[in-house]
Scaffold this motif. Structure first.
Motif, PDB file in Angstrom:
ATOM      1  N   ASP A  41       0.659  -1.010  -0.244  1.00 23.78           N
ATOM      2  CA  ASP A  41      -0.056   0.094  -0.182  1.00 23.78           C
ATOM      3  C   ASP A  41       0.633   0.865  -0.101  1.00 23.78           C
ATOM      4  O   ASP A  41       0.346   2.211  -0.475  1.00 23.78           O
ATOM      5  N   THR A  42       1.947   1.324   0.761  1.00 25.03           N
ATOM      6  CA  THR A  42       2.809   1.842   0.916  1.00 25.03           C
ATOM      7  C   THR A  42       3.900   2.401  -0.541  1.00 25.03           C
ATOM      8  O   THR A  42       3.401   3.379  -0.786  1.00 25.03           O
ATOM      9  N   THR A  88      -3.769   2.840  -5.185  1.00 24.84           N
ATOM     10  CA  THR A  88      -4.135   2.361  -4.162  1.00 24.84           C
ATOM     11  C   THR A  88      -2.597   0.410  -4.725  1.00 24.84           C
ATOM     12  O   THR A  88      -2.265   0.523  -5.511  1.00 24.84           O
ATOM     13  N   GLY A  89      -3.061  -0.238  -3.124  1.00 24.20           N
ATOM     14  CA  GLY A  89      -2.492  -1.434  -3.671  1.00 24.20           C
ATOM     15  C   GLY A  89      -3.230  -2.329  -5.188  1.00 24.20           C
ATOM     16  O   GLY A  89      -2.635  -2.878  -5.492  1.00 24.20           O
ATOM     17  N   ALA A 120       2.068   1.224  -3.394  1.00 22.23           N
ATOM     18  CA  ALA A 120       1.300   2.673  -4.410  1.00 22.23           C
ATOM     19  C   ALA A 120       1.562   3.592  -3.583  1.00 22.23           C
ATOM     20  O   ALA A 120       1.287   4.770  -5.235  1.00 22.23           O
ATOM     21  N   ARG A 121       1.323   4.091  -3.040  1.00 22.90           N
ATOM     22  CA  ARG A 121       0.874   5.847  -2.610  1.00 22.90           C
ATOM     23  C   ARG A 121       2.617   6.488  -2.954  1.00 22.90           C
ATOM     24  O   ARG A 121       2.252   7.533  -3.763  1.00 22.90           O
TER      25      ARG A 121
END
Length: 347
Positions: free
Chosen positions: A284-285, A294-295, A287-288
């Motif tokens: 998730d990190t 988002t994942g 992706a950000r």
């Protein structure tokens, strides 16, 4: 000290072969890489005969290995056909066909696609060849799905590059598949060559060199790369470049052979892959930070780009214990990821 490689590469040459394609294969797969603490490739140059003259008789290569090397290789490279109007040597065709049957990876540069097609390994598959030979190729091998005006095509265990320079693109793509994005970037820096051009980019860019430095996209591309984690639209890029969106599209097509959004998405996925390789971040990190958001979008984008999930990508290319060598390709481990010639739409 890096370990010896267990990935054997056989480079087939024949009378009249182009020295440039041979040099590409030698540079990428034959040179030792002391800067990389991992096993590299073991390259063997082979031919139907022990001595051949290269294109236009520029020089003669002697002491070449026989085609037995093809039977032992994990990857076989056919640089180019000396004359695509003349069928390749029957013993070369047989060696390539047998290599395909046992699951070896097959690669062609430029008109080498004619050799792969003659062996029947391209029937029903997508392929690339030099734009000069597209009409001849379609007429001679109608069962092959020839992709027009692309740099290279990746069909998993069979890969074809369109021309001499795109052999470098395909070679770096192979290294990226086998060892990850960071290793491929390291090799491209040593070559002083662009680290990544998508296979689906056009072979011929009408205005590759801008008429004036002010019209180059380079400053804009660098600005965007520093802000991949922020929401960016085509309007944002056009405003930064102080041009209309239509003009920006034309410049991207002219200089890069793609669209602004396709380029932006590719850059974000490449950053995500480097972050996954580095470790220390959850998906998730990643992706950000990479701007993928988002994942779920990360998983879909990485899979479209590499053919495998982020989890498998991290397992293959991520940090390893100090007592384990890096290197992503394991001979005999099964098939290769199915990577499309262009992972994102270019329209």
């Amino acid at each position: 000290m890096p370990q010896e490689s267990s990935h054997r590469v056989a480079l087939i040459v024949d009378e009249g072969s182009n020295p440039f394609e041979m040099s590409v294969a030698t540079e990428l797969f034959g040179l030792h890489r002391p800067e990389l603490d991992r096993p590299w490739y073991e390259l063997t140059v082979c031919s139907p005969r022990p001595e051949v003259r290269v294109h236009l008789g520029m020089f003669t290569m002697a002491g070449l290995a026989g085609l037995d090397a093809v039977a032992e290789a994990d990857t076989i490279i056919v640089p180019n056909r000396p004359d695509p109007w003349v069928p390749p040597a029957p013993e070369v065709v047989e060696a390539v066909r047998n290599a395909s049957l046992r699951g070896a990876r097959l690669v062609s540069f430029c008109s080498g696609s004619f050799t792969l097609a003659a062996a029947g390994v391209l029937d029903g598959r997508r392929a690339a060849t030099h734009w000069r030979f597209e009409e001849l190729f379609r007429r001679t091998y109608p069962l092959v799905r020839l992709e027009q005006d692309v740099l290279f095509v990746d069909e998993g265990d069979v890969l074809t590059a369109a021309g001499s320079a795109s052999a470098l693109d395909l070679g770096l793509h192979l290294i990226r598949r086998d060892h990850g994005a960071e290793v491929a970037n390291t090799v491209s820096r040593r070559l002083v060559f662009s680290g990544h051009r998508q296979g689906g980019q056009r072979q011929f860019v009408p205005q590759a060199v801008p008429e004036t430095a002010d019209s180059s996209l380079a400053p804009l591309l660098e600005w965007v790369r520093e802000r991949l984690d922020t929401p960016l639209t085509v309007a944002d890029l056009a405003a930064r470049a102080a041009v209309s969106q239509a003009t920006l599209h034309r410049r991207f097509r002219a200089e890069l052979g793609t669209t602004p959004l396709a380029w932006l998405r590719s850059e974000r996925v490449l950053l995500a892959c480097r972050l996954i390789e580095a470790g220390g971040m959850g998906f998730d990190t990643v992706a950000r930070v990479s701007g993928l958001g988002t994942g779920a979008n990360l998983r879909a984008s990485v899979r479209a780009h590499t053919g495998i999930s982020p989890a498998l990508y991290r397992e293959r290319f991520g940090p390893r214990p100090a007592n384990q060598a890096g290197g992503g390709f394991v001979p005999g481990s099964g098939g290769f990821p199915q990577v499309q010639s262009s992972p994102f739409p270019l329209g």
